[in-house]
Design a protein around this motif. Structure first.
Motif, short mmCIF file in Angstrom:
data_model
loop_
_atom_site.label_atom_id
_atom_site.label_comp_id
_atom_site.label_asym_id
_atom_site.label_seq_id
_atom_site.Cartn_x
_atom_site.Cartn_y
_atom_site.Cartn_z
N LYS A 109 0.83 -1.22 0.00
CA LYS A 109 0.00 0.00 0.00
C LYS A 109 0.86 1.26 0.00
CE LYS A 109 -4.04 -1.97 2.37
NZ LYS A 109 -3.58 -3.36 2.43
N THR A 110 2.12 1.11 0.39
CA THR A 110 2.95 2.30 0.61
C THR A 110 3.94 2.59 -0.52
OG1 THR A 110 4.52 0.91 1.82
CG2 THR A 110 2.85 2.05 3.13
N THR A 111 4.14 1.62 -1.42
CA THR A 111 5.17 1.80 -2.45
C THR A 111 4.79 1.02 -3.70
OG1 THR A 111 7.45 1.19 -3.03
CG2 THR A 111 6.43 -0.09 -1.33
N SER A 112 5.48 1.32 -4.79
CA SER A 112 5.20 0.58 -6.03
C SER A 112 5.98 -0.72 -6.08
CB SER A 112 5.57 1.45 -7.24
OG SER A 112 6.94 1.78 -7.17
N CYS A 113 6.89 -0.93 -5.12
CA CYS A 113 7.67 -2.18 -5.11
C CYS A 113 6.78 -3.35 -4.70
CB CYS A 113 8.86 -2.06 -4.16
SG CYS A 113 10.09 -0.88 -4.76
#
Length: 352
Positions: free
Chosen positions: A168-172
């Motif tokens: 939810k916090t990054t595109s990784c």
């Protein structure tokens, strides 16, 4: 550019794989229809679809001994199928668990799970050791713990390691499932950064794959006495702890078993395997499934790192599958026989 740099700084170097891409293409080409291919089904790598088909066919062909268990499902909703091998209905029967493919790119690992099942079904009542083991233990085999990642290595990126969960916090993308269990979770040797290979996830068992395995083992902890997780590469037989430098309570037992297995591999196959507690033998790796299983109460818990030592690494050619699997098989048999010996009550003497 790299060669020029190395030469300019007088660094001697050697190219191990002239064309890694060619090797990848060769391994993903399912050559079963190739008349020149003399290899059997078990000496090739198989796509996830092939493995699912094999699971169903194996259960269908062996209705009295093999049962398919749906352990859970992956982030992308693929089934996590385990096979239960059970050769008799003895009461109070113990069990062992083998999982493969927790790291997507380690293709020789699922290959071993298939190999082991095939060997057990083919050599029960023929090979004395496997017969003794299967008479005394049921076996749960999970051929692909990380189906989403495994599928991705076949379609998109051969070197992918993690699962495919979206943060939810990054595109990784993805969590290292072998850092996601509740054993000194996310301490030194794991990372809170979702973009790393060793990302531990949001919290222990945050991933549906690790949670499914943990739930299954929790509900079977009274019967499962041996836990085996199959990885590659580097040729090692490891046991707890990996998450701390402290020694396991039965360290000496585990060490003796791993040592005996390594000696047998060396004697029969002339190949060297290092052995020892994970943290001292390679590096600290918290959140691993083997340490978690050990802390749950499964006191015989091992991680095997199969062939090779690094020439091919994760791209072990199919021609090496049989060697790698035979080495792992002798280690599994050696350790399982010792576990049976240490944990089974001796059968009562016949009354005369």
């Amino acid at each position: 550019m790299v060669k020029n740099l190395l030469q300019r700084h007088a660094v001697t170097h050697e190219v191990l794989l002239a064309n890694a891409n060619e090797l990848i293409e060769m391994q993903t080409r399912n050559d079963s229809t190739d008349p020149r291919s003399g290899s059997t089904f078990y000496e090739r790598y198989h796509s996830l679809e092939d493995i699912y088909y094999w699971i169903n066919r194996t259960a269908h062909d062996n209705p009295n001994t093999v049962k398919v268990i749906l352990v859970g499902s992956s982030y992308e909703k693929r089934p996590l199928y385990a096979l239960k091998l059970s050769f008799n209905n003895r009461t109070n029967k113990k069990a062992m668990w083998i999982d493969c493919g927790i790291h997507a790119r380690e293709w020789v690992s699922p290959a071993f799970c298939l190999w082991f099942v095939h060997y057990s079904l083919s050599f029960y009542n023929i090979n004395q050791d496997i017969t003794h083991i299967l008479d005394n233990m049921d076996v749960y085999v999970l051929p692909v713990l990380n189906p989403d990642g495994y599928k991705y290595t076949w379609t998109t990126n051969r070197m992918w390691r993690k699962n495919r969960s979206i943060s939810k916090t990054t595109s990784c993308i993805g969590v290292d499932l072998n850092r996601n269990f509740d054993a000194n979770w996310c301490t030194e040797g794991a990372s809170h950064n979702p973009c790393t290979e060793i990302y531990c996830g949001m919290f222990p068992e945050s991933e549906p794959e690790s949670q499914a395995v943990a739930n299954f083992l929790r509900s079977h902890k009274d019967t499962v006495q041996l836990y085996l997780s199959i990885h590659s590469y580097s040729q090692m037989l490891l046991f707890p702890y990996s998450c701390t430098l402290e020694e396991a309570e039965n360290h000496r037992d585990l060490l003796e078993m791993a040592q005996e297995a390594a000696q047998k591999i060396r004697r029969y196959y002339r190949n060297t395997y290092r052995y020892g507690a994970g943290a001292k033998t390679i590096y600290l790796a918290p959140g691993g499934s083997d340490d978690w299983a050990y802390n749950l109460g499964i006191k015989y818990s091992f991680t095997f790192e199969l062939q090779d030592r690094g020439r091919y690494g994760f791209l072990l050619p199919p021609s090496h599958i049989s060697g790698a699997c035979n080495e792992a098989l002798i280690a599994v048999k050696t350790i399982a026989l010792r576990v049976v010996e240490k944990t089974q009550a001796p059968s009562p003497s016949p009354t005369v």
